[in-house]
Design a protein around this motif. Structure first.
Motif, PDB file in Angstrom:
ATOM      1  N   SER A 604     -11.062   2.295   1.708  1.00  0.00           N
ATOM      2  CA  SER A 604     -10.076   2.493   2.458  1.00  0.00           C
ATOM      3  C   SER A 604      -9.180   3.713   2.123  1.00  0.00           C
ATOM      4  N   ALA A 605      -8.770   4.002   0.739  1.00  0.00           N
ATOM      5  CA  ALA A 605      -8.016   4.853   0.128  1.00  0.00           C
ATOM      6  C   ALA A 605      -8.818   6.315   0.622  1.00  0.00           C
ATOM      7  N   THR A 606     -10.253   6.262   0.603  1.00  0.00           N
ATOM      8  CA  THR A 606     -10.964   7.469   1.074  1.00  0.00           C
ATOM      9  C   THR A 606     -10.567   7.908   2.365  1.00  0.00           C
ATOM     10  N   HIS A 607     -10.559   7.076   3.325  1.00  0.00           N
ATOM     11  CA  HIS A 607     -10.377   7.237   4.587  1.00  0.00           C
ATOM     12  C   HIS A 607      -8.892   8.115   4.809  1.00  0.00           C
ATOM     13  N   LEU A 724      -3.923  -1.720  -1.367  1.00  0.00           N
ATOM     14  CA  LEU A 724      -4.125  -0.391  -1.765  1.00  0.00           C
ATOM     15  C   LEU A 724      -2.903  -0.153  -2.915  1.00  0.00           C
ATOM     16  N   GLY A 725      -1.863  -0.579  -2.884  1.00  0.00           N
ATOM     17  CA  GLY A 725      -0.796  -0.299  -3.937  1.00  0.00           C
ATOM     18  C   GLY A 725      -0.150   1.224  -3.668  1.00  0.00           C
ATOM     19  N   ALA A 746      -6.750   3.948  -6.618  1.00  0.00           N
ATOM     20  CA  ALA A 746      -5.804   3.356  -5.730  1.00  0.00           C
ATOM     21  C   ALA A 746      -6.050   1.801  -6.268  1.00  0.00           C
ATOM     22  N   GLY A 747      -4.844   1.130  -5.996  1.00  0.00           N
ATOM     23  CA  GLY A 747      -4.835  -0.436  -6.261  1.00  0.00           C
ATOM     24  C   GLY A 747      -4.809  -0.651  -7.844  1.00  0.00           C
TER      25      GLY A 747
END
Length: 890
Positions: A604-607, A724-725, A746-747
């Motif tokens: 999700s962080a990549t998106h 995700l933090g 991330a996270g």
């Protein structure tokens, strides 16, 4: 009727279709308008005409030029085309991007029908919003680059005014209506006389002949205006069958239509009329001269890609038309070059606007090639113009058809500025390389051309220029640019990669999309260290997300791969003969939850990073590759220059701002047409395959506005966005031309990173005896002190060297153990001595076993030989006649 043929190729199909021409080619209009069928006595092609002819239109010369060309702009003429077809029941749809994100087998859009083609599991389908329809589709093709500007009809970028009807006989129309509309448009709108309109019989086919059908090419006054394709057949399991849903695929060459209508002596005058009018006086080129008119009437017979034949044919044409070679070089070639610059600029304008960038990889290779070709022409003929200036004019002249082009001008200006700077640098280096190759009579074959372009950016035009300057006759291979552009890429399948031979197995039930982490399953296959279950919670590697790990029946799973519809689990050891893994037996599958969560967070962080990059840098940013791992993730992004530190910080700041404000990740299955219509082709950022039903992952802000949407098969933090933090970019690099890589965490991985960084900082602070936050300042101060100390040491060495060399000069051969002196001091003393006393030979050793030897110019000794003579095999090192150094082996 199904054609009966022994082999599938165009000549065979044309012959078969020709036997029953009433079935495949005849239409009602031919009888209504008095068309009869003839066979060309020159090439045996079959064609239809209202007047008796001995040869087909392929052998006609251009006869549509007007003494006073009609004045009409590109956009205005499109309106006439559109009005005609809309009035006749068609819907106009906007163009699709020139970068074909929805067809992974093609980089650029090369035909209007491609807009609507979707390939799923090797089967072609169609996705369309209206039926029938027209589309002003810009296409890019790079197979005839040398011909652009010369023949009067070739372009790298052109509009294929698509006229399409789908799903016949359920809807749409077929051959009779198609040719009826064709005839009406050509005679009523374009003004073609009935007796000048000729229809050629032909065959169209996909490259692999999976689909094919007859076609009718429309000619008038020596030029082909359109090809009407009737996609009627398909090949399934080696057998030809009639398509249930037939397709009318008419690709109108819009540039040629406009050319014919206006009656100019070449298509470029018609297409770029506004740009020529605004730039013509400044360029001082003779656009209306009789000389060019003479050449234009026969230029269509040339094919510059066939280099040897083109030279002799050009000579014949020039002689037959009374054009001297000097006039051709000085008056015609500058015009050809300018027309090529106009074409290449327009292609770049559309490509860069749609997210492609010049580079040395993929489709970017073609773009850099035409950009450098345009720059070479501008330099060669000293044109007082710039590519960005021309692009702005073109965006303005086409704004009524393509209003989006003006949005891409700012990026184009930056890209061209950077590329031009690179071009100037590489040109300066290239001149020396080419001059050297010419001096050595080196051959310039296909391999050499490709190497010269890839390594130094050398275009064939630059080669020709330098050869002319050196008065050297240069032989280039045929199809210059094809030699540069051709490549060979072979990919292994996953089964080949892992060396697995699977039996026929049922499709694995995918439990991971329900975020399951454990399951009771049945073993279908177990061999060596591979296991297949009837259902699996393990996410197999895909889309850059690494596979889940865990255990099956207590044995570790170290990888999972999807081969076809089957998930293969890779075990840590060979379990083929173990009782607990017999086929038909029970299996307890358990996923490592911590690893799964981290992979989801990084996906999700990549998106999010991808979307933030587009927001920070522009819509030219496209994803080229990703990797989502346990400890970190990375994303490769297209960008025209290496990202600056400020740009990277901006991306990071935007991503974290979205997280802080609150985001919503949503996964949904949508019909392909609905997904494309709702979110556009940006959904193919992650190279998702356009299946009929698509899994779309969206990220929306706190107000529900979607700012990222991608077709994606990976796992995400849907409903757990807080995990995700924060996102921290930990490295940015230029991985290759046109692509930057961002590595990030991330996270929990971000927390790990910060804790490790804090520990390292604490270690530095302890060593420097300062507070943690003052570590950088302390290290900086220590470095300055070291630098100052090093300067003093160097100065001391110089003083010592001067004193010692003064004392040792005149002693001939000198052998001294320097005790604890470092090699740097031995080197300084030795070189200073032989500079002072050119007869001296010195051999220094120290207590660390290091060796330095130097021999003066007139000593009659070789340092390398002398040290080996004295120390023998115990010496480990190397050197030359003047200096040798190394160490004494223990």
């Amino acid at each position: 009727m199904i054609p009966k043929v022994d082999k599938l190729d165009k000549p065979t199909l044309a012959k078969e279709f020709g036997k029953d021409y009433k079935e495949y080619y005849w239409v009602k209009l031919f009888d209504e308008k008095g068309y009869k069928r003839y066979t060309c006595k020159k090439c045996a092609r079959n064609f239809w005409s209202t007047k008796e002819r001995t040869h087909c239109a392929e052998h006609d010369v251009y006869s549509f030029f007007k003494q006073k060309p009609s004045k009409i702009g590109y956009a205005e003429f499109w309106k006439r085309y559109s009005d005609f077809f809309v009035k006749n029941g068609h819907v106009e749809v906007p163009r699709y991007p020139v970068v074909s994100r929805w067809r992974r087998d093609l980089y650029f859009t090369i035909a209007s029908i491609q807009d609507f083609q979707r390939i799923e599991n090797g089967v072609m389908g169609f996705e369309y919003s209206s039926n029938p329809l027209i589309v002003p589709q810009i296409c890019l093709r790079f197979g005839d680059i040398e011909n652009v500007g010369v023949t009067g009809k070739h372009f790298t970028g052109f509009m294929m005014a698509g006229q399409h009807s789908f799903n016949y006989p359920k809807e749409g129309y077929w051959k009779d209506r198609c040719i009826e509309l064709n005839y009406k448009f050509l005679t009523d709108v374009l003004g073609v006389k009935k007796e000048d309109l000729i229809y050629h019989e032909d065959v169209w086919a996909m490259g692999d002949f999976s689909e094919f059908g007859p076609s009718l090419e429309s000619f008038a006054n020596g030029i082909e205006l359109v090809n009407s394709v009737f996609t009627q057949f398909e090949v399934v399991n080696g057998r030809i069958r009639e398509l249930e849903n037939k397709v009318i695929d008419v690709g109108w060459g819009f540039e040629r239509l406009l050319w014919y209508y206006t009656g100019y002596d070449n298509a470029y005058r018609a297409v770029f009329a506004e740009e020529i009018e605004r730039l013509g006086k400044r360029l001082k080129l003779d656009f209306d001269g009789k000389l060019f008119r003479k050449f234009a009437e026969v230029s269509g017979e040339l094919d510059i890609t066939e280099a040897k034949e083109a030279k002799s044919r050009l000579a014949e044409l020039l002689k037959a038309n009374g054009i001297s070679f000097e006039d051709y070089e000085s008056k015609l070639k500058p015009l050809h070059a300018f027309y090529a610059v106009l074409d290449h600029t327009r292609s770049l304008l559309f490509a860069i606007n749609d997210g492609a960038l010049p580079s040395n990889i993929g489709g970017g290779y073609n773009l850099r090639l035409i950009l450098r070709r345009a720059l070479e022409f501008i330099k060669r003929y000293d044109f007082p113009i710039t590519i960005t200036e021309i692009a702005a004019m073109q965006a303005d002249s086409m704004k009524n058809i393509y209003p989006e082009l003006s949005d891409g001008l700012a990026i184009l200006e930056k890209v061209v500025a950077i590329e031009e700077e690179r071009y100037i640098r590489s040109r300066q280096n290239s001149v020396k390389i080419i001059e050297s190759m010419i001096a050595k009579n080196k051959k310039f074959g296909a391999k050499e051309l490709r190497t010269l372009y890839e390594s130094n950016g050398v275009t064939p035009e630059l080669l020709i220029d330098i050869a002319a300057e050196k008065k050297v006759k240069l032989e280039l291979p045929e199809n210059w640019y094809e030699s540069i552009l051709e490549g060979d890429f072979v990919k292994k399948t996953k089964a080949e990669k892992f060396g697995i031979e699977l039996p026929q197995l049922q499709k694995t039930e995918q439990l991971y999309y329900d975020y399951a982490t454990q399951a009771n399953a049945k073993i279908l296959f177990a061999s060596k260290n591979y296991v297949v279950l009837d259902k699996s919670p393990f996410y197999p590697e895909g889309g850059g997300q690494l596979a889940d790990r865990g255990a099956i029946n207590g044995v570790k799973v170290i990888d999972a791969q999807k081969i076809g519809d089957v998930i293969v689990h890779v075990m840590e050891r060979d379990i083929g003969k173990e009782k607990g893994f017999a086929a038909g037996g029970k299996a307890r599958a358990e996923v490592d939850i911590d690893r799964r969560n981290r992979l989801m967070i990084h996906h999700s962080a990549t998106h999010l990073i991808n979307a933030s990059s587009r927001q920070a840098l522009g819509k030219h940013i496209w994803q080229e590759g990703t990797l989502k791992d346990y400890a970190k993730a990375r994303i490769d992004l297209t960008h025209y220059d290496k990202m600056s530190e400020d740009e990277v910080k901006s991306i990071e700041r935007i991503a974290n701002s979205h997280i802080a404000d609150g985001i919503k990740v949503k996964v949904q299955w949508l019909d392909r047409g609905e997904a494309e219509s709702k979110y556009g082709f940006v959904i193919y950022q992650g190279h998702g395959v356009p299946s009929k039903t698509m899994r779309i992952v969206t990220i929306a802000d706190k107000n529900g506005k979607v700012f990222d949407a991608q077709a994606c098969g990976g796992l995400h933090v849907e409903g757990r966005e807080n995990s995700l933090g924060m996102v921290k970019v930990i490295d940015a690099s230029r991985v290759h031309d046109g692509v930057d890589r961002l590595e990030f965490v991330a996270g929990p991985a971000a927390l790990d990173y910060f804790q490790k960084a804090d520990h390292e900082l604490a270690e530095v602070a302890l060593m420097m005896n300062v507070e943690k936050m003052k570590s950088a300042e302390a290290v900086r101060k220590a470095r300055e002190d070291y630098s100052e100390m090093f300067k003093k040491l160097n100065l001391s060495n110089e003083v010592i060297a001067e004193l010692m060399s003064e004392q040792l000069a005149g002693r001939g051969v000198i052998e001294i153990n320097m005790g604890r002196a470092p090699r740097e001091l031995m080197r300084k003393v030795g070189t200073t001595l032989i500079d002072r006393d050119k007869k001296a030979v010195v051999l220094f050793t120290n207590s660390a076993g290091e060796v330095f030897c130097a021999a003066g110019e007139t000593s009659g000794k070789s340092a390398s030989d002398f040290v080996r003579e004295k120390l023998g095999k115990s010496f480990v090192g190397g050197g030359s006649k003047k200096v040798a150094e190394g160490r004494i082996a223990k």
